[in-house]
Write a protein that holds these residues in place. Structure first.
Motif, PDB file in Angstrom:
ATOM      1  N   VAL A  43       0.871  -1.116  -0.073  1.00 54.13           N
ATOM      2  CA  VAL A  43       0.054   0.064   0.066  1.00 54.13           C
ATOM      3  C   VAL A  43       0.799   1.056  -0.026  1.00 54.13           C
ATOM      4  N   PRO A  44       0.449   2.311  -0.524  1.00 50.26           N
ATOM      5  CA  PRO A  44       1.297   3.485  -0.685  1.00 50.26           C
ATOM      6  C   PRO A  44       1.504   4.058   0.674  1.00 50.26           C
ATOM      7  N   VAL A  45       2.827   4.330   1.044  1.00 50.03           N
ATOM      8  CA  VAL A  45       2.968   5.175   2.282  1.00 50.03           C
ATOM      9  C   VAL A  45       3.824   6.199   2.031  1.00 50.03           C
ATOM     10  N   SER A  46       3.430   7.494   2.739  1.00 49.53           N
ATOM     11  CA  SER A  46       4.089   8.706   2.492  1.00 49.53           C
ATOM     12  C   SER A  46       3.645   9.506   3.766  1.00 49.53           C
ATOM     13  N   GLU A  47       4.529   9.303   4.769  1.00 47.63           N
ATOM     14  CA  GLU A  47       4.303  10.187   6.112  1.00 47.63           C
ATOM     15  C   GLU A  47       5.224  10.925   6.360  1.00 47.63           C
ATOM     16  N   GLN A  48       4.889  11.760   7.263  1.00 46.17           N
ATOM     17  CA  GLN A  48       5.992  12.813   7.948  1.00 46.17           C
ATOM     18  C   GLN A  48       5.549  12.910   9.340  1.00 46.17           C
ATOM     19  N   ILE A  49       6.602  12.746  10.257  1.00 50.38           N
ATOM     20  CA  ILE A  49       6.133  13.085  11.641  1.00 50.38           C
ATOM     21  C   ILE A  49       7.469  14.033  12.292  1.00 50.38           C
ATOM     22  N   SER A  50       7.004  14.708  13.259  1.00 47.12           N
ATOM     23  CA  SER A  50       8.103  15.430  13.820  1.00 47.12           C
ATOM     24  C   SER A  50       8.633  14.415  15.235  1.00 47.12           C
ATOM     25  N   VAL A  51       9.821  14.350  15.066  1.00 48.59           N
ATOM     26  CA  VAL A  51      10.270  13.168  16.187  1.00 48.59           C
ATOM     27  C   VAL A  51      10.646  13.831  17.395  1.00 48.59           C
ATOM     28  N   ASN A  52      10.094  15.153  17.351  1.00 48.18           N
ATOM     29  CA  ASN A  52      10.098  16.005  18.869  1.00 48.18           C
ATOM     30  C   ASN A  52       8.863  16.597  19.243  1.00 48.18           C
ATOM     31  N   SER A  53       7.775  15.842  18.591  1.00 48.46           N
ATOM     32  CA  SER A  53       6.483  16.211  18.748  1.00 48.46           C
ATOM     33  C   SER A  53       5.898  15.471  20.003  1.00 48.46           C
ATOM     34  N   LEU A  54       5.139  16.362  21.018  1.00 47.30           N
ATOM     35  CA  LEU A  54       4.682  15.682  22.211  1.00 47.30           C
ATOM     36  C   LEU A  54       3.656  14.319  21.850  1.00 47.30           C
ATOM     37  N   GLN A  55       3.341  14.174  20.742  1.00 50.12           N
ATOM     38  CA  GLN A  55       2.422  13.183  20.243  1.00 50.12           C
ATOM     39  C   GLN A  55       3.271  11.523  20.063  1.00 50.12           C
ATOM     40  N   TYR A  56       4.611  11.866  20.016  1.00 45.84           N
ATOM     41  CA  TYR A  56       5.638  10.849  20.064  1.00 45.84           C
ATOM     42  C   TYR A  56       6.755  10.966  20.912  1.00 45.84           C
ATOM     43  N   PRO A  57       6.400  11.020  22.186  1.00 51.17           N
ATOM     44  CA  PRO A  57       7.414  11.412  23.460  1.00 51.17           C
ATOM     45  C   PRO A  57       8.676  10.207  23.288  1.00 51.17           C
ATOM     46  N   MET A  58       8.469   9.001  23.126  1.00 52.27           N
ATOM     47  CA  MET A  58       9.266   7.919  23.090  1.00 52.27           C
ATOM     48  C   MET A  58      10.340   7.866  22.028  1.00 52.27           C
ATOM     49  N   LEU A  59       9.783   8.667  21.025  1.00 53.76           N
ATOM     50  CA  LEU A  59      10.921   8.892  19.830  1.00 53.76           C
ATOM     51  C   LEU A  59      12.155   9.925  20.329  1.00 53.76           C
ATOM     52  N   ARG A  60      11.994  10.350  21.476  1.00 50.72           N
ATOM     53  CA  ARG A  60      13.223  11.268  21.980  1.00 50.72           C
ATOM     54  C   ARG A  60      14.074  10.349  22.567  1.00 50.72           C
ATOM     55  N   GLN A  61      14.089   9.290  22.760  1.00 48.56           N
ATOM     56  CA  GLN A  61      14.986   8.525  23.426  1.00 48.56           C
ATOM     57  C   GLN A  61      15.391   7.280  22.645  1.00 48.56           C
ATOM     58  N   ASP A  62      16.937   6.796  22.576  1.00 52.85           N
ATOM     59  CA  ASP A  62      17.046   5.496  21.842  1.00 52.85           C
ATOM     60  C   ASP A  62      16.330   4.296  22.369  1.00 52.85           C
ATOM     61  N   GLY A  63      15.984   3.529  21.397  1.00 50.54           N
ATOM     62  CA  GLY A  63      15.023   2.376  21.688  1.00 50.54           C
ATOM     63  C   GLY A  63      13.638   2.752  21.871  1.00 50.54           C
ATOM     64  N   GLY A  64      13.428   3.793  21.584  1.00 50.11           N
ATOM     65  CA  GLY A  64      11.960   4.415  21.744  1.00 50.11           C
ATOM     66  C   GLY A  64      11.222   4.114  20.457  1.00 50.11           C
ATOM     67  N   TYR A  65      10.004   4.085  20.575  1.00 54.89           N
ATOM     68  CA  TYR A  65       9.253   3.686  19.368  1.00 54.89           C
ATOM     69  C   TYR A  65       7.776   4.219  19.477  1.00 54.89           C
ATOM     70  N   ALA A  66       7.158   4.521  18.366  1.00 52.08           N
ATOM     71  CA  ALA A  66       5.916   4.970  18.132  1.00 52.08           C
ATOM     72  C   ALA A  66       5.067   4.283  17.214  1.00 52.08           C
ATOM     73  N   TYR A  67       3.558   3.888  17.221  1.00 53.19           N
ATOM     74  CA  TYR A  67       2.942   3.274  16.522  1.00 53.19           C
ATOM     75  C   TYR A  67       2.407   4.499  15.336  1.00 53.19           C
ATOM     76  N   LEU A  68       2.171   4.172  14.384  1.00 49.09           N
ATOM     77  CA  LEU A  68       1.284   5.267  13.287  1.00 49.09           C
ATOM     78  C   LEU A  68       0.059   4.157  12.543  1.00 49.09           C
ATOM     79  N   GLN A  69      -0.970   5.034  12.406  1.00 43.31           N
ATOM     80  CA  GLN A  69      -1.821   4.347  11.588  1.00 43.31           C
ATOM     81  C   GLN A  69      -1.692   4.562   9.999  1.00 43.31           C
ATOM     82  N   SER A  70      -0.765   3.667   9.510  1.00 38.15           N
ATOM     83  CA  SER A  70      -0.392   3.896   8.087  1.00 38.15           C
ATOM     84  C   SER A  70       0.054   2.430   7.613  1.00 38.15           C
ATOM     85  N   GLY A  71       0.317   2.249   6.225  1.00 37.68           N
ATOM     86  CA  GLY A  71       0.657   0.921   6.058  1.00 37.68           C
ATOM     87  C   GLY A  71      -0.442   0.091   5.661  1.00 37.68           C
TER      88      GLY A  71
END
Length: 152
Positions: A43-71
């Motif tokens: 399926v086509p995937v074309s996403e952009q996220i800010s890795v500093n966003s409050l929506q993805y707090p775990m992406l601010r640390q190594d080993g952190g992760y986030a789930y996206l509703q895409s793919g």
């Protein structure tokens, strides 16, 4: 002697035909649908996220992760370090159409797992155990000015 030359040519021709047939079999087997990996729909995937966003707090640390509703069944983004991020399809390659769940980060935060089949994957998407033989489908990522671009 003329019979010997004709026999040699016929033998060489037969050998060359056998080699071409063998080469054709190898090419056809390499292109068969059995070798294309898991049946995860593309399926086509074309996403952009800010890795500093409050929506993805775990992406601010190594080993952190986030789930996206895409793919196809969702995407999991994993931060290896401040400049390297991975993005994987959450559909398990063992049974992509399974309705019982998707790949998630294990409670230990050490690996990814699919609760239905029990397959486990490391944070680079490679199979570490379970019935899955293929790694997770990986999407392309690039980082520019704290914006992570994810595509296929």
């Amino acid at each position: 002697m003329p019979g010997t030359t004709a026999a040699s040519l016929a033998k060489a021709f037969t050998t060359i035909n056998k080699l071409f047939a063998l080469l054709a079999i190898v090419v056809l087997v390499g292109c068969s649908s059995d070798n294309v990996g898991p049946g995860i729909p593309v399926v086509p995937v074309s996403e952009q996220i800010s890795v500093n966003s409050l929506q993805y707090p775990m992406l601010r640390q190594d080993g952190g992760y986030a789930y996206l509703q895409s793919g196809y069944r969702g995407i999991i983004v994993i931060r290896q370090n401040a400049s390297t991020y991975y993005a994987f399809e959450r559909a398990c390659p063992y049974d992509p159409a399974a309705s019982c769940g998707v790949v998630t980060v294990d409670q230990s935060n050490l690996f990814l797992t699919h609760s239905c089949c029990g397959s486990q994957f490391n944070f680079q998407g490679n199979v570490t155990s379970g019935p899955a033989v293929y790694g997770l489908r990986q999407y392309k990522t690039s980082l520019a000015n704290n914006i992570l671009y994810i595509s296929n």
